[in-house]
Design an enzyme around this catalytic site. Structure first.
Site, PDB file in Angstrom:
ATOM      1  NE  ARG A  45      -4.085   1.624   2.362  1.00 53.73           N
ATOM      2  CZ  ARG A  45      -4.291   2.343   3.470  1.00 53.73           C
ATOM      3  NH1 ARG A  45      -3.556   2.120   4.551  1.00 53.73           N
ATOM      4  NH2 ARG A  45      -5.235   3.263   3.510  1.00 53.73           N
ATOM      5  CG  HIS A  49      -1.591   5.247  -0.107  1.00 53.91           C
ATOM      6  ND1 HIS A  49      -2.372   5.833   0.859  1.00 53.91           N
ATOM      7  CD2 HIS A  49      -2.321   4.213  -0.590  1.00 53.91           C
ATOM      8  CE1 HIS A  49      -3.522   5.170   0.959  1.00 53.91           C
ATOM      9  NE2 HIS A  49      -3.509   4.182   0.099  1.00 53.91           N
ATOM     10  CG  ASN A  77      -1.591   8.637   3.306  1.00 53.14           C
ATOM     11  OD1 ASN A  77      -2.101   7.709   2.685  1.00 53.14           O
ATOM     12  ND2 ASN A  77      -0.885   9.587   2.706  1.00 53.14           N
ATOM     13  CG  HIS A 176      -8.400  -3.861  -1.877  1.00 50.89           C
ATOM     14  ND1 HIS A 176      -9.399  -2.992  -2.236  1.00 50.89           N
ATOM     15  CD2 HIS A 176      -7.361  -3.081  -1.455  1.00 50.89           C
ATOM     16  CE1 HIS A 176      -8.988  -1.735  -2.038  1.00 50.89           C
ATOM     17  NE2 HIS A 176      -7.757  -1.774  -1.578  1.00 50.89           N
TER      18      HIS A 176
END
Length: 319
Positions: A45, A49, A77, A176
């Site tokens: 992740r 990001h 975040n 996911h």
């Protein structure tokens, strides 16, 4: 799939300057994921990001400092992103072996590959040579990172802005298949809207409502916002295509995931979901291509940016 450029990156970038770089990173990721399997999803992740805000330049790793407002405080975040200390420790080992050579942005890309592979997913050649940014953008982090309540149109537009197409959207959403989400990210679905709408089939609606009932027991209407629920209730520690099985059964945890099957199977996005549910190798093949493509978004190379000594601070901070 759309065409893409490697942005001047190379799979052999550290062959001469730091030949053991990938080996050092792999060893460290292995040890961390063995102790804490959920960390694999957290490290993956971080790469997402990072890339979706200003490009894959390690801006996400910067702390608040002179003139820099950290992206870590952005809504997507804050109290959510983790794994920063893992990157710190990997960087420290690399600085011992090859000072000021391996960028933090490249570490994020290589760590993401190793995290996926160690959880049973595909592996791929990481193209390296990214430089680290000299700045961060809290406002861009709040604007660019896809939210869990995004509609399909919003998701497609968001990915398009990054040069990514619907194959990239659906395959990368398959990340996911590992990790967990906080109740606050999907609680609105449980108590604020009718889950019947996308489905007409009676038996599918029943599975949908049973799924929601089980989630309500984990996430009460008030309180428990930070309770963690696996994104894939069946195999949350294994990188596989089970996530897509969940989607076609109406068992998507996040609204943004459910949106991928909101259309019919002949719809381009929904048809990819069904295809990946049927064929894990197809999912893995597309995922490999898409994450390499994502890893080249707006990269800094050559004389641009710098190789940070410490991933949390630009080098000027020390002078």
């Amino acid at each position: 799939m759309g065409s893409w450029s490697d942005g001047g990156l190379s799979p052999h970038y550290y062959k001469e300057t730091c030949p053991l770089a990938e080996h050092i990173i792999r060893q460290n990721v292995e040890a961390v994921v063995y102790r804490d399997p959920r960390m694999a999803a957290s490290l993956l992740r971080l790469h997402f990001h990072d890339c979706f805000v200003l490009g894959c330049d390690a801006s996400v790793l910067l702390d608040d400092a002179d003139g820099i407002v950290s992206e870590k405080n952005a809504v997507p975040n804050l109290n959510s992103l983790r794994g920063f200390e893992v990157i710190d420790s990997i960087k420290a080992v690399l600085e011992e072996a090859c000072p000021l050579t391996v960028s933090c942005a490249d570490i994020l890309a290589i760590v993401a590959r190793d995290a996926v592979h160690l959880r049973g997913g595909p592996t791929w050649e990481v193209y390296s040579g990214r430089k680290d940014s000299l700045t961060a953008s809290l406002s861009e982090a709040n604007k660019r990172i896809p939210a869990p309540n995004f509609t399909l149109d919003m998701l497609i537009s968001n990915f398009h802005d990054q040069g990514l197409d619907i194959v990239d959207l659906v395959s990368l959403s398959g990340s996911h298949t590992i990790g967990r989400s906080r109740c606050v990210s999907f609680k609105g679905r449980l108590y604020g809207q009718d889950p019947i709408e996308p489905f007409e089939e009676h038996d599918l609606y029943h599975r949908y409502s049973e799924f929601f009932s089980s989630l309500r027991s984990a996430c009460p209407p008030s309180g428990g916002d930070d309770t963690l629920v696996p994104l894939d209730l069946k195999t949350s520690r294994r990188f596989d295509n089970r996530y897509f099985h969940n989607l076609v059964r109406g068992n998507a945890l996040l609204q943004s995931d459910d949106e991928l099957v909101a259309g019919y199977e002949d719809d381009g996005v929904a048809s990819l979901v069904w295809a990946y549910a049927r064929d894990q190798e197809l999912f893995f093949r597309h995922y490999r291509n898409s994450i390499v493509k994502m890893g080249s978004i707006n990269v800094l190379t050559g004389e641009q940016g710098e190789v940070r000594h410490h991933c949390r601070y630009v080098n000027a901070y020390y002078h």
